[in-house]
Design a protein around this motif. Structure first.
Motif, PDB file in Angstrom:
ATOM      1  N   TRP A  90      -7.439   8.973   3.041  1.00 51.38           N
ATOM      2  CA  TRP A  90      -8.182   7.855   2.471  1.00 51.38           C
ATOM      3  C   TRP A  90      -7.314   6.631   2.240  1.00 51.38           C
ATOM      4  O   TRP A  90      -7.743   5.504   2.475  1.00 51.38           O
ATOM      5  N   SER A  91      -6.084   6.820   1.809  1.00 53.21           N
ATOM      6  CA  SER A  91      -5.194   5.662   1.705  1.00 53.21           C
ATOM      7  C   SER A  91      -4.914   5.099   3.097  1.00 53.21           C
ATOM      8  O   SER A  91      -4.795   3.879   3.280  1.00 53.21           O
ATOM      9  N   TYR A 131       0.847  -1.195   0.000  1.00 45.07           N
ATOM     10  CA  TYR A 131       0.000   0.000   0.000  1.00 45.07           C
ATOM     11  C   TYR A 131       0.884   1.246   0.000  1.00 45.07           C
ATOM     12  O   TYR A 131       1.913   1.283   0.689  1.00 45.07           O
ATOM     13  N   GLU A 186      -6.076  12.219  -3.394  1.00 47.81           N
ATOM     14  CA  GLU A 186      -6.531  12.359  -2.011  1.00 47.81           C
ATOM     15  C   GLU A 186      -7.458  13.567  -1.915  1.00 47.81           C
ATOM     16  O   GLU A 186      -7.023  14.719  -2.006  1.00 47.81           O
ATOM     17  N   SER A 191     -11.895   7.365  -6.430  1.00 45.14           N
ATOM     18  CA  SER A 191     -13.176   7.968  -6.078  1.00 45.14           C
ATOM     19  C   SER A 191     -13.307   9.425  -6.482  1.00 45.14           C
ATOM     20  O   SER A 191     -14.369   9.859  -6.924  1.00 45.14           O
ATOM     21  N   HIS A 226      -1.781  -1.217  -3.814  1.00 45.49           N
ATOM     22  CA  HIS A 226      -2.937  -0.315  -3.715  1.00 45.49           C
ATOM     23  C   HIS A 226      -2.472   1.128  -3.545  1.00 45.49           C
ATOM     24  O   HIS A 226      -1.547   1.411  -2.781  1.00 45.49           O
ATOM     25  N   TYR A 227      -3.122   2.035  -4.257  1.00 45.51           N
ATOM     26  CA  TYR A 227      -2.881   3.457  -4.030  1.00 45.51           C
ATOM     27  C   TYR A 227      -4.141   4.257  -4.293  1.00 45.51           C
ATOM     28  O   TYR A 227      -5.088   3.776  -4.936  1.00 45.51           O
ATOM     29  N   THR A 228      -4.162   5.466  -3.764  1.00 44.46           N
ATOM     30  CA  THR A 228      -5.273   6.395  -3.958  1.00 44.46           C
ATOM     31  C   THR A 228      -4.819   7.439  -4.965  1.00 44.46           C
ATOM     32  O   THR A 228      -3.899   8.209  -4.680  1.00 44.46           O
ATOM     33  N   THR A 229      -5.430   7.447  -6.120  1.00 43.08           N
ATOM     34  CA  THR A 229      -4.951   8.309  -7.207  1.00 43.08           C
ATOM     35  C   THR A 229      -5.059   9.785  -6.866  1.00 43.08           C
ATOM     36  O   THR A 229      -4.238  10.591  -7.317  1.00 43.08           O
ATOM     37  N   ASP A 234      -7.933   3.362  -5.856  1.00 43.56           N
ATOM     38  CA  ASP A 234      -9.116   4.087  -5.406  1.00 43.56           C
ATOM     39  C   ASP A 234      -9.153   5.387  -6.191  1.00 43.56           C
ATOM     40  O   ASP A 234      -8.372   6.297  -5.961  1.00 43.56           O
TER      41      ASP A 234
END
Length: 360
Positions: A102-103, A96, A151, A174, A146-149, A172
């Motif tokens: 969020w991450s 991760y 934030e 979102s 996994h990463y959050t593109t 993610d």
């Protein structure tokens, strides 16, 4: 009625044309004599609505045929658990990247199911940047990376797609899905809560490569199994029908705008204007590294935080809504998703400049 400019991070602004179409169809959908909200999800009419929405999303994002598109419930937060439940597939750890709130939440949830390797973290600089590819410490035996593109809270966006080698990449998206073209084939799985760029809250979109589904952790609830949803065309139970319908209208609206290339140009122009106004002032500041500034969520602070309440009060009086920053970071935040018109950004900049002069 006068509609105001909504800068909310989510639930966020929807295209006015979509709202008007939904309003016109609300009582009587296409002459059927009932609302889409009252229609059986098993009816031929609704199945047609659902299938068209999926097809339009596939066209917009150029989703390869070997990926399933799922329309689910539970928000992106449910995906924090569903991802490890479905993608560990016998592996004992997952990688991760930690770039913010969020991450961090995704990491905490994944730790309930597996060993989590923090491949990189920008906590040391208060999450004001994304780590470079060269900074990632990856485990070739990991189940996935996994990463959050983007934030949403910190306004930090990756300016590249991480290379995970043969390990599936999970994202993610979102708060920036559909804001610009993306090569879906680079990912094993993409998930996104709808309430920012897709539609109303209550719907979650998952795009997952077919070979990654069908082998869940023991004890995984039926409704947390991607294959169950894929086999049932996302209708194993009653789906969020109105949210799915509205998402379909948004997809059609995006196609009418010229697709993701065209909307990306608009988004870059909107964000460029706002960042230029912030950078050109000694009164406002943005803490994020320039290369990682989000085009969707623009946080900024005032030189004197004692003026925050006054800024928000006057902004709201001028029809500029939901500019208060997240409680965890304070300051201001303008979320300028696809449906936020350029006129809204222009109005915000004009107000910011006048407010600064008044305080001088």
């Amino acid at each position: 009625m006068t509609r105001k400019f909504n800068f909310s991070a989510g639930p966020a602004a929807l295209p006015e044309a979509v709202l008007k179409q939904a309003q016109a169809e609300l009582l009587d959908w296409h002459g059927e004599g009932l609302s889409i909200m009252e229609m059986s999800h098993r009816s031929a009419e609704y199945i047609g609505v659902a299938a068209q929405a999926e097809q339009d999303l596939r066209e917009l994002m150029q989703i390869p045929d070997n990926y399933k598109v799922l329309f689910l419930q539970g928000g992106a937060t449910a995906q924090f658990a569903m991802v490890p439940m479905n993608l560990l597939r016998g592996a004992t750890s997952a990688d991760y990247i930690n770039t913010g709130v969020w991450s961090g939440k995704a990491i905490k949830e994944a730790q309930r199911y597996t060993q989590v390797n923090i491949a990189a973290s920008t906590e040391g600089n208060s999450f004001t940047s994304a780590p470079a590819q060269s900074e990632l410490v990856l485990n070739p035996e990991a189940a996935y990376l996994h990463y959050t593109t983007n934030e949403t809270i910190g306004g930090v966006e990756f300016d590249y797609i991480p290379d995970a080698g043969d390990v599936p990449l999970v994202a993610d998206m979102s708060s920036d899905i559909l804001s610009a073209p993306v090569d879906v084939s680079r990912f094993g799985l993409i998930y996104a809560g709808a309430q920012k760029n897709i539609g109303p809250a209550g719907l979650t979109v998952v795009i997952v490569r077919e070979d990654l589904i069908g082998s869940t952790l023991a004890g995984t609830p039926t409704m947390y199994d991607y294959k169950v949803h894929a086999d049932a065309d996302s209708m194993n139970n009653t789906p969020p029908t109105f949210g799915w319908y509205l998402a379909g209208l948004v997809f059609q609206w995006l196609k009418q705008q010229g697709g993701l290339e065209a909307i990306a140009a608009q988004n870059r122009r909107k964000a460029g204007k706002l960042y230029a106004a912030i950078d050109g002032s000694d009164f406002y500041a943005n803490p994020v590294a320039v290369a990682n500034r989000s085009i969707m969520n623009v946080p900024f602070t005032l030189a004197d935080s004692r003026l925050d309440a006054r800024f928000l009060e006057l902004a709201e009086a001028e029809g500029l809504l939901n500019l208060k920053g997240h409680r965890s970071v304070g300051g201001m935040r303008a979320s300028i998703y696809n449906a936020v018109p350029e006129a809204a950004v222009d109005a915000l900049i004009d107000f910011m400049q006048r407010f600064e002069k008044e305080q001088a």
